[in-house]
Design a protein around this motif. Structure first.
Motif, PDB file in Angstrom:
ATOM      1  N   LEU A 200       0.827  -1.204   0.000  1.00 53.73           N
ATOM      2  CA  LEU A 200       0.000   0.000   0.000  1.00 53.73           C
ATOM      3  C   LEU A 200       0.866   1.261   0.000  1.00 53.73           C
ATOM      4  N   ASP A 201       1.998   1.190   0.678  1.00 55.02           N
ATOM      5  CA  ASP A 201       2.929   2.329   0.671  1.00 55.02           C
ATOM      6  C   ASP A 201       3.385   2.641  -0.751  1.00 55.02           C
ATOM      7  N   LEU A 202       3.653   1.597  -1.523  1.00 57.54           N
ATOM      8  CA  LEU A 202       4.119   1.809  -2.892  1.00 57.54           C
ATOM      9  C   LEU A 202       2.989   2.326  -3.778  1.00 57.54           C
ATOM     10  N   PHE A 203       1.764   1.855  -3.522  1.00 55.91           N
ATOM     11  CA  PHE A 203       0.626   2.434  -4.244  1.00 55.91           C
ATOM     12  C   PHE A 203       0.517   3.912  -3.921  1.00 55.91           C
ATOM     13  N   ASP A 204       0.674   4.240  -2.650  1.00 60.20           N
ATOM     14  CA  ASP A 204       0.592   5.634  -2.217  1.00 60.20           C
ATOM     15  C   ASP A 204       1.641   6.495  -2.930  1.00 60.20           C
ATOM     16  N   ASP A 205       2.828   5.928  -3.129  1.00 54.98           N
ATOM     17  CA  ASP A 205       3.892   6.650  -3.836  1.00 54.98           C
ATOM     18  C   ASP A 205       3.518   6.921  -5.297  1.00 54.98           C
ATOM     19  N   ASN A 206       2.684   6.041  -5.864  1.00 48.24           N
ATOM     20  CA  ASN A 206       2.317   6.162  -7.279  1.00 48.24           C
ATOM     21  C   ASN A 206       0.962   6.823  -7.498  1.00 48.24           C
ATOM     22  N   TYR A 207       0.311   7.210  -6.398  1.00 49.21           N
ATOM     23  CA  TYR A 207      -0.989   7.886  -6.500  1.00 49.21           C
ATOM     24  C   TYR A 207      -0.733   9.319  -6.975  1.00 49.21           C
ATOM     25  N   SER A 208      -1.103   9.607  -8.200  1.00 45.03           N
ATOM     26  CA  SER A 208      -0.678  10.843  -8.851  1.00 45.03           C
ATOM     27  C   SER A 208      -1.799  11.878  -8.966  1.00 45.03           C
ATOM     28  N   GLY A 209      -1.370  13.096  -9.242  1.00 42.01           N
ATOM     29  CA  GLY A 209      -2.325  14.171  -9.510  1.00 42.01           C
ATOM     30  C   GLY A 209      -3.153  13.887 -10.749  1.00 42.01           C
ATOM     31  N   ALA A 210      -2.546  13.205 -11.727  1.00 41.49           N
ATOM     32  CA  ALA A 210      -3.273  12.853 -12.954  1.00 41.49           C
ATOM     33  C   ALA A 210      -4.431  11.911 -12.652  1.00 41.49           C
ATOM     34  N   MET A 211      -4.238  11.011 -11.715  1.00 42.71           N
ATOM     35  CA  MET A 211      -5.308  10.100 -11.321  1.00 42.71           C
ATOM     36  C   MET A 211      -6.447  10.870 -10.658  1.00 42.71           C
ATOM     37  N   LYS A 212      -6.087  11.821  -9.799  1.00 42.62           N
ATOM     38  CA  LYS A 212      -7.104  12.642  -9.136  1.00 42.62           C
ATOM     39  C   LYS A 212      -7.881  13.471 -10.165  1.00 42.62           C
ATOM     40  N   ASP A 213      -7.161  14.030 -11.138  1.00 47.42           N
ATOM     41  CA  ASP A 213      -7.812  14.845 -12.171  1.00 47.42           C
ATOM     42  C   ASP A 213      -8.759  14.006 -13.013  1.00 47.42           C
ATOM     43  N   PHE A 214      -8.341  12.783 -13.341  1.00 53.20           N
ATOM     44  CA  PHE A 214      -9.198  11.885 -14.129  1.00 53.20           C
ATOM     45  C   PHE A 214     -10.496  11.598 -13.394  1.00 53.20           C
ATOM     46  N   CYS A 215     -10.367  11.286 -12.113  1.00 62.07           N
ATOM     47  CA  CYS A 215     -11.555  10.966 -11.317  1.00 62.07           C
ATOM     48  C   CYS A 215     -12.515  12.156 -11.274  1.00 62.07           C
ATOM     49  N   LYS A 216     -11.959  13.339 -11.084  1.00 61.50           N
ATOM     50  CA  LYS A 216     -12.788  14.539 -11.022  1.00 61.50           C
ATOM     51  C   LYS A 216     -13.482  14.785 -12.360  1.00 61.50           C
ATOM     52  N   LYS A 217     -12.744  14.630 -13.454  1.00 62.06           N
ATOM     53  CA  LYS A 217     -13.280  14.878 -14.792  1.00 62.06           C
ATOM     54  C   LYS A 217     -14.379  13.891 -15.151  1.00 62.06           C
ATOM     55  N   ASN A 218     -14.204  12.630 -14.737  1.00 54.47           N
ATOM     56  CA  ASN A 218     -15.142  11.580 -15.134  1.00 54.47           C
ATOM     57  C   ASN A 218     -16.151  11.211 -14.053  1.00 54.47           C
ATOM     58  N   GLY A 219     -16.166  11.966 -12.967  1.00 56.41           N
ATOM     59  CA  GLY A 219     -17.127  11.695 -11.898  1.00 56.41           C
ATOM     60  C   GLY A 219     -16.938  10.328 -11.274  1.00 56.41           C
ATOM     61  N   MET A 220     -15.681   9.912 -11.129  1.00 55.49           N
ATOM     62  CA  MET A 220     -15.364   8.602 -10.562  1.00 55.49           C
ATOM     63  C   MET A 220     -14.650   8.755  -9.227  1.00 55.49           C
ATOM     64  N   THR A 221     -14.734   7.738  -8.414  1.00 52.53           N
ATOM     65  CA  THR A 221     -13.888   7.647  -7.231  1.00 52.53           C
ATOM     66  C   THR A 221     -12.597   6.934  -7.634  1.00 52.53           C
ATOM     67  N   LEU A 222     -11.592   7.024  -6.786  1.00 52.10           N
ATOM     68  CA  LEU A 222     -10.355   6.301  -7.056  1.00 52.10           C
ATOM     69  C   LEU A 222     -10.630   4.803  -7.121  1.00 52.10           C
ATOM     70  N   PHE A 223     -11.504   4.311  -6.262  1.00 48.32           N
ATOM     71  CA  PHE A 223     -11.852   2.884  -6.259  1.00 48.32           C
ATOM     72  C   PHE A 223     -12.407   2.471  -7.614  1.00 48.32           C
ATOM     73  N   GLU A 224     -13.238   3.306  -8.212  1.00 49.21           N
ATOM     74  CA  GLU A 224     -13.802   2.985  -9.528  1.00 49.21           C
ATOM     75  C   GLU A 224     -12.731   3.033 -10.617  1.00 49.21           C
ATOM     76  N   LEU A 225     -11.820   4.007 -10.531  1.00 48.70           N
ATOM     77  CA  LEU A 225     -10.722   4.066 -11.496  1.00 48.70           C
ATOM     78  C   LEU A 225      -9.877   2.805 -11.423  1.00 48.70           C
ATOM     79  N   ILE A 226      -9.527   2.395 -10.231  1.00 49.15           N
ATOM     80  CA  ILE A 226      -8.687   1.210 -10.067  1.00 49.15           C
ATOM     81  C   ILE A 226      -9.437  -0.049 -10.502  1.00 49.15           C
ATOM     82  N   THR A 227     -10.740  -0.074 -10.289  1.00 52.49           N
ATOM     83  CA  THR A 227     -11.545  -1.201 -10.761  1.00 52.49           C
ATOM     84  C   THR A 227     -11.528  -1.261 -12.288  1.00 52.49           C
ATOM     85  N   LEU A 228     -11.740  -0.119 -12.931  1.00 52.34           N
ATOM     86  CA  LEU A 228     -11.697  -0.056 -14.393  1.00 52.34           C
ATOM     87  C   LEU A 228     -10.318  -0.463 -14.908  1.00 52.34           C
TER      88      LEU A 228
END
Length: 349
Positions: A200-228
């Motif tokens: 989980l620490d390594l996932f945290d290191d790779n959790y990026s601003g681009a991922m946050k922006d994608f979720c915001k743009k597409n109305g998704m949670t991080l959980f949904e992005l990772i599921t997709l």
């Protein structure tokens, strides 16, 4: 003169007494130290010494002294420096008793009762939690069943992004998808939670601003992005096809069309048939039966696939398939999809 002689005699007597006292206590100290070195006249104190990767000789000596296995840390360290100047401590758990000689303790500290030897363990991109558990057990890191049990809940892990995981009883393993694939240096016989924290620490290191922006743009949670991303991970043969595959699934989600991804069947089947989850859980993961995304991730994606989803192009593709040459073809309509399958054979006749 007589008085002087009398005083001298007294001084001599006192000096002799002092020498005797010092000698007596010196002998007692020496005797006690020697007994400790040889393991004689010692109590039956028992102690399990745990040596971790971060422990140095001084810390190990302190543990032995504080637990009563040895009497004096300095004596032990001096003895070790004299007898075994190049001694290398081996990570692990050691069952020791105070009546062991220093020689016996030194030999024991090369053969742990429970090894904590650090080994390299490769977790490839696209391994699901069940495959990871099996790999960990094969490398004597922890038991597969214990690891899987720990992955059923996100409780007790202090990562803000884990709060995106819904409180849904149909999610089989809530930490699936967040166990970041990489090569890890892991101690054998570890607690599953410690292994999970490293991932989980390594996932945290790779959790990026681009991922946050994608979720915001597409109305998704991080959980949904990772599921997709996990579905794309299983569908794509390589990164070059992943972006267009992601665009297909994004279009289907926007159109409220079932994903109908074949790879979700295999994961759902293993949950039900191998892990004992219910038919209801099976249905929640199998995207020919459930609406939208599966109940949760079906594997653990690497950064490249997650980025492919985040950077998916805007297309009109609704269908895709791979032919016998493992080349992907994408279609905007069902008729176009059928024609492409005629042109590019996709299954053996």
């Amino acid at each position: 003169m007589a008085k002087k002689n009398k005083n001298s005699a007294v001084i001599i007597v006192l000096a002799l007494i002092l020498v005797a006292i010092v000698g007596f206590f010196g002998y007692k100290i020496y005797s006690k130290m020697n007994d400790d070195i040889k393991g004689k006249n010692q109590p039956d104190t028992a102690y399990t010494l745990v040596i971790e990767k971060s422990d140095f000789a001084e810390e190990i000596s302190a543990k032995l002294a504080e637990s009563g296995i040895i009497n004096n840390a300095v004596v032990w360290q001096n003895w070790m420096s004299s007898k075994y100047p190049d001694f290398v401590f081996v990570n692990g758990e050691y069952n020791l008793t105070a009546d062991m000689s220093y020689e016996e303790i030194a030999k024991k500290l090369q053969t742990p009762d429970i090894s904590h030897k650090t080994v390299k363990v490769a977790i490839p991109e696209g391994y699901n939690v069940m495959q990871i558990a099996e790999t960990l057990e094969d490398n004597n890191i922890c038991k597969a069943d214990a690891f899987l049990e720990e992955c059923k809940s996100a409780d007790g892990y202090d990562y803000e992004w884990l709060k995106d995981i819904p409180d849904n009883k149909l999610i089989a393993y809530k930490l699936e998808g967040f166990l970041f694939p990489a090569t890890y240096d892991l101690p054998q016989n570890s607690e599953p939670k410690n292994v999970i924290i490293a991932m989980l620490d390594l996932f945290d290191d790779n959790y990026s601003g681009a991922m946050k922006d994608f979720c915001k743009k597409n109305g998704m949670t991080l959980f949904e992005l990772i599921t997709l991303a996990s579905v794309v991970q299983e569908e794509a043969f390589d990164n070059s096809s992943a972006e267009n595959i992601a665009s297909v699934f994004l279009n289907r989600l926007k159109n409220n069309t079932k994903l109908q991804s074949d790879v979700t069947y295999f994961y759902a089947r293993d949950l039900r048939d191998k892990q004992g989850f219910s038919q209801e859980v099976y249905d929640a993961y199998y995207t020919y039966r459930c609406e939208g995304l599966p109940a949760g991730p079906i594997t653990n994606s690497g950064a490249s696939i997650i980025n492919a989803v985040v950077n998916a192009p805007e297309t009109d593709y609704i269908y895709f398939f791979s032919d016998l040459k493992k080349e992907f073809h994408f279609a905007k309509t069902y008729d176009e999809f059928v024609e492409l399958q005629k042109k590019y054979p996709w299954k053996e006749e």
